[in-house]
Design a protein around this motif. Structure first.
Motif, PDB file in Angstrom:
ATOM      1  N   MET B   1       0.833  -1.203   0.000  1.00 31.64           N
ATOM      2  CA  MET B   1       0.000   0.000   0.000  1.00 31.64           C
ATOM      3  C   MET B   1       0.865   1.248   0.000  1.00 31.64           C
ATOM      4  O   MET B   1       1.933   1.269   0.590  1.00 31.64           O
ATOM      5  CB  MET B   1      -0.874  -0.023   1.260  1.00 31.64           C
ATOM      6  N   SER B   2       0.413   2.250  -0.695  1.00 33.55           N
ATOM      7  CA  SER B   2       1.226   3.462  -0.823  1.00 33.55           C
ATOM      8  C   SER B   2       1.183   4.293   0.447  1.00 33.55           C
ATOM      9  O   SER B   2       0.126   4.567   0.985  1.00 33.55           O
ATOM     10  CB  SER B   2       0.704   4.292  -2.001  1.00 33.55           C
ATOM     11  N   ASN B  29       6.082   2.536  -0.784  1.00 35.32           N
ATOM     12  CA  ASN B  29       5.102   1.677  -0.130  1.00 35.32           C
ATOM     13  C   ASN B  29       5.525   1.360   1.289  1.00 35.32           C
ATOM     14  O   ASN B  29       6.681   1.537   1.664  1.00 35.32           O
ATOM     15  CB  ASN B  29       4.932   0.385  -0.928  1.00 35.32           C
ATOM     16  N   GLU B  30       4.567   0.877   2.061  1.00 37.45           N
ATOM     17  CA  GLU B  30       4.833   0.555   3.453  1.00 37.45           C
ATOM     18  C   GLU B  30       5.939  -0.476   3.582  1.00 37.45           C
ATOM     19  O   GLU B  30       5.968  -1.476   2.882  1.00 37.45           O
ATOM     20  CB  GLU B  30       3.564  -0.001   4.093  1.00 37.45           C
ATOM     21  N   GLU B  65      -0.129   8.837   3.486  1.00 37.28           N
ATOM     22  CA  GLU B  65      -1.240   7.957   3.875  1.00 37.28           C
ATOM     23  C   GLU B  65      -2.488   8.288   3.077  1.00 37.28           C
ATOM     24  O   GLU B  65      -3.591   8.302   3.609  1.00 37.28           O
ATOM     25  CB  GLU B  65      -1.523   8.088   5.375  1.00 37.28           C
TER      26      GLU B  65
END
Ligand code: ADP
Ligand code: MG
Lengths: 250, 257, 250
Positions: B1-2, B29-30, B65
């Motif tokens: 996820m970005s 990304n995470e 986020e």
């Protein structure tokens, strides 16, 4: 010609000022005799009353110390707001720099006279005048320190989202606080001399007695007060210089 | 996820003839460990500083986020910064305070100002600081003045200061450039280990290519403020670096043990 | 904090509170009225009496002239005495007593010197010039000696190496280093002296101080206000110019 312009300007100013103030070597030489007689009249100094006015010497020292400390406490917020490193708001910087510089333009005796007018002829007037005077000096010294402190820690505080007050407390104060005592002692040394003088306008301390004895023509008593003051100042300067040196090494 | 995204990010310093950074599109990304490489003056520091707005970018958009953060100011910006750790080349510790206090300053943005100003820290915070110091091999040093430590130790303290923020992202601007090669490796190993353990995304500027190749999952190549390429480390080749450095690599570009 | 430093601060705080016991300013019952009269009233500080502008201007001019001449004369003597006092130029037999003399001069207050000089040359600006000049020699001489003692010897060696004479060493190696620093110190002293020159008149040594003393004694705060504005403006302008020139020097 251009190269000599500063020198010529200065010479012009000097000649203009010399004429305006009536400087004259012959007059000075002529007066040497009178001055010699006057100084001679002051000696031997008459120490008979020094012990009676000793509490006023202590008062002078107390006045100097309390004003130094209160002045320093006032100087801190002013300097923190004036320095661009600690406060990034330009117009606030400007305002507080102006206030700090402004306080320093008012001569000490004038401050004292105004304080006497407001609070009466007692030591609290002297203390108020000296407090403002100290605030001006310490504020300037502190401001200059703050302007030149290492920016790194402050930048780190900004980067991690510290609020303004925390930036000051952890980014600037640890660098500026060690100088606190040094500045206080230095200004205390200056303040003793000023505290001895504000008595001339009634603001308490030993200067009051100097003034009274002077007006009564008791020059030998004045001399005794001056000699005592000189000794006190010398001892305190020596002690204070030692402490400052020790602090600088610590 | 970005976690982080930039769109057309650009920065021109006031008075500068040309931009230091030009339309950079980038996404992190995470949990990724990403190196930014490029010759000196390529815009690496500018890029990193734009991301937490130590410098305000003059063009483009920032997302963190999934929310746009480009025009944040004042309190909201401060809150954003509390979630991003920043590690400086010269550590930027407060040398006159103890190591422990330096770590605790990482929480300044997250605890009430009155409390921190008085120097009051909760037991839990102090325990966490000790725990981090122990994890980074500094448990014996916690009461020493920060400036009494070696460079490598100081940089570890600043890593602990970033970690106590519980950040989602750590930005590190040439964190090992002032250290000797063995220490540089040790510090990077530590940084990578804790980041992976905590799932923190790391963006790290490095001008030694071998360090980037050894530690990064992905490398972003910058030159003259422009993104030249952005590849997984395994896909980079000698020619990728020739492209940004404009010449063949020299010993200078590597930090061999 | 260690136990010892707690004690240190506690004792310091206690002593300060003891010293401060009778220094809390109070305006008494009529405080508000007095503050009003002093500041905002019909004849208050904040209502300057602009009719006084021309005597104030001439008083300030005289103060400025006193500071210019006093500082210049002190500078000349300080240069001479500074050379004699500098350990690397002079000999210990000369340097040690000269340093002691300079420090003795520093401790004699300006106002006292003003009174003594008034006895010699009569009241007026000339006495002020002498008082400021004499007092400033103390500080300026010490600072000049320090400048000379910290001279960089490498350029001198270069002149010696090409076979230069003593005069050439001074002219080409020492002087270029000394001049800017000396001028900078001199200007700094000038900033201090312009403040001093504005109160010397309170004891009769010329300048704006005389007008100020009359206004204070008559409690004409509107006049004091005018003078205050004048002093603040002059001092601020002098500080500003001096700071600019000093910045150019180094
Ligand atoms: N504060 C600044 N003001 C003006 N120009 C700057 C500033 N900081 C960096 N620059 C310029 O921006 C460009 C990129 O610099 P920087 O981001 O520091 O590069 P790097 O970190 O890759 O060495 C350089 O040309 C540099 O000179
Ligand atoms: Mg950089």
């Amino acid at each position: 010609m251009r190269k000599h312009l500063p020198l010529l300007t200065f010479l012009g100013l000097f000649i203009w000022a010399s004429l305006g103030t009536g400087v004259s070597l012959p007059k000075f030489v002529e007066g040497l005799g009178d001055m010699g007689r006057f100084v001679k009249e002051m000696f031997p100094a008459d120490f008979s009353e020094v012990s009676a006015v000793w509490p006023d010497f202590v008062l002078t020292l107390r006045m100097a110390w309390v004003s130094t400390l209160v002045g320093a406490l006032l100087a801190y917020p002013f300097a923190l707001l004036a320095a661009g490193t600690t406060t990034t708001w330009k117009s606030i910087n400007g305002l507080f720099r102006l206030l700090l510089n402004g306080v320093r333009t008012v001569p000490d005796l004038l401050l004292a006279s105004l304080a006497v007018a407001l609070f009466g002829a007692n030591p609290s007037a002297g203390a108020v005048a000296l407090t403002l005077f100290s605030m001006g000096i310490i504020g300037k010294l502190l401001f200059e320190t703050l302007e030149s402190i290492d920016q790194g820690p402050l930048e780190a505080m900004t980067a991690l989202g510290a609020p303004w007050i925390a930036r000051l407390r952890y980014g600037a104060l640890p660098l500026a606080l060690p100088q606190f005592l040094t500045y206080c002692l230095y200004v205390f040394e200056i303040n003793i001399r000023v505290a001895a003088i504000v008595g001339l306008v009634g603001a308490g301390g030993i200067g009051v007695w100097m003034n009274i004895n002077f007006d009564l023509g008791q020059y030998q008593k004045v001399a005794a007060l001056l000699v005592t003051l000189f000794l006190v100042v010398t001892v305190i300067d020596a002690v204070s210089t030692r402490i400052r040196k020790a602090l600088a090494q610590a | 996820m970005s976690l982080l995204k930039t769109v057309g990010l650009g920065m021109t310093y006031s008075g500068a003839p040309q931009p230091a950074l030009t339309s950079v599109n980038f996404e992190a990304n995470e949990g990724e460990f990403i190196a930014v490489v490029g010759p000196s003056g390529a815009g690496k520091s500018t890029f990193l500083r734009c991301l937490n707005q130590l410098i305000t970018p003059t063009e483009g958009q920032l997302f963190f986020e999934g929310e746009e953060t480009t025009h944040l100011k004042g309190e909201p910006l401060r809150h954003l910064r509390t979630r991003i750790g920043f590690i400086f080349q010269d550590y930027n510790l407060q040398g006159r305070l103890s190591v422990l206090q330096n770590v605790l300053t990482g929480l300044l943005g997250q605890r009430p100002a009155l409390q921190t100003t008085l120097g009051i820290w909760s037991k839990k915070d102090v325990e966490k600081a000790h725990w981090l110091l122990r994890d980074l091999g500094l448990s014996d040093q916690s009461q020493k003045r920060a400036d009494a430590l070696s460079g490598g130790q100081q940089q570890r303290v600043s890593i602990a200061r970033a970690l106590i923020q519980s950040p989602r992202l750590i930005l590190a601007d040439e964190p090992v450039a002032s250290l000797d090669p063995p220490t540089a490796h040790a510090v990077l190993k530590d940084l990578k280990r804790v980041a992976k353990e905590e799932g923190i995304t790391v963006l790290i500027n490095l001008h030694h290519i071998d360090l980037a190749l050894e530690y990064a999952d992905r490398i972003l190549g910058l030159r003259d403020g422009v993104k030249v390429w952005d590849q997984p480390t395994s896909e980079t080749s000698e020619s990728s670096f020739t492209e940004i450095y404009g010449r063949n690599l020299k010993a200078d570009d590597l930090a061999k043990e | 904090m260690t136990k010892r430093s707690w004690w240190f601060w506690l004792v310091g705080l206690g002593a300060t509170l003891w010293a401060a016991r009778d220094m809390v300013p109070s305006t008494g019952e009529k405080g508000e009225e007095m503050a009003n009269a002093l500041f905002w009233g019909e004849r208050g500080l904040f209502r300057p009496d602009w009719d006084l502008l021309s005597p104030v201007a001439s008083g300030l001019t005289e103060s400025l002239q006193i500071a210019i001449v006093g500082t210049t004369i002190a500078g000349l003597f300080a240069l001479l005495l500074g050379m004699v006092a500098a350990e690397n130029i002079s000999t210990p037999a000369l340097s040690i007593p000269t340093k002691a003399l300079l420090s003795a001069i520093r401790t004699l207050p300006e106002l006292l010197m003003a009174i003594i000089f008034i006895v010699g040359v009569g009241p007026g600006p000339f006495a002020g010039v002498l008082a400021l000049g004499f007092h400033s020699i103390g500080t300026l001489g010490k600072l000049t000696a320090e400048i000379l003692e910290s001279l960089n010897t490498k350029p001198m060696e270069a002149v010696v190496a090409v076979g230069g004479r003593r005069v050439s060493i001074f002219r080409y190696a020492a002087w270029p280093q000394v001049l800017p620093e000396f001028l900078s110190v001199l200007l700094y002293r000038f900033e201090i002296n312009i403040r001093a020159a504005s109160i010397l008149g309170m004891v009769g040594a010329g300048g704006i101080g005389k007008t100020l003393m009359f206004a204070i004694n008559a409690r004409s705060w509107d006049r004091v206000g005018t003078i205050l504005v004048g002093i603040v403006v002059v001092v601020a302008v002098v500080d500003n110019i001096s700071a600019r020139v000093r910045a150019k020097l180094v």
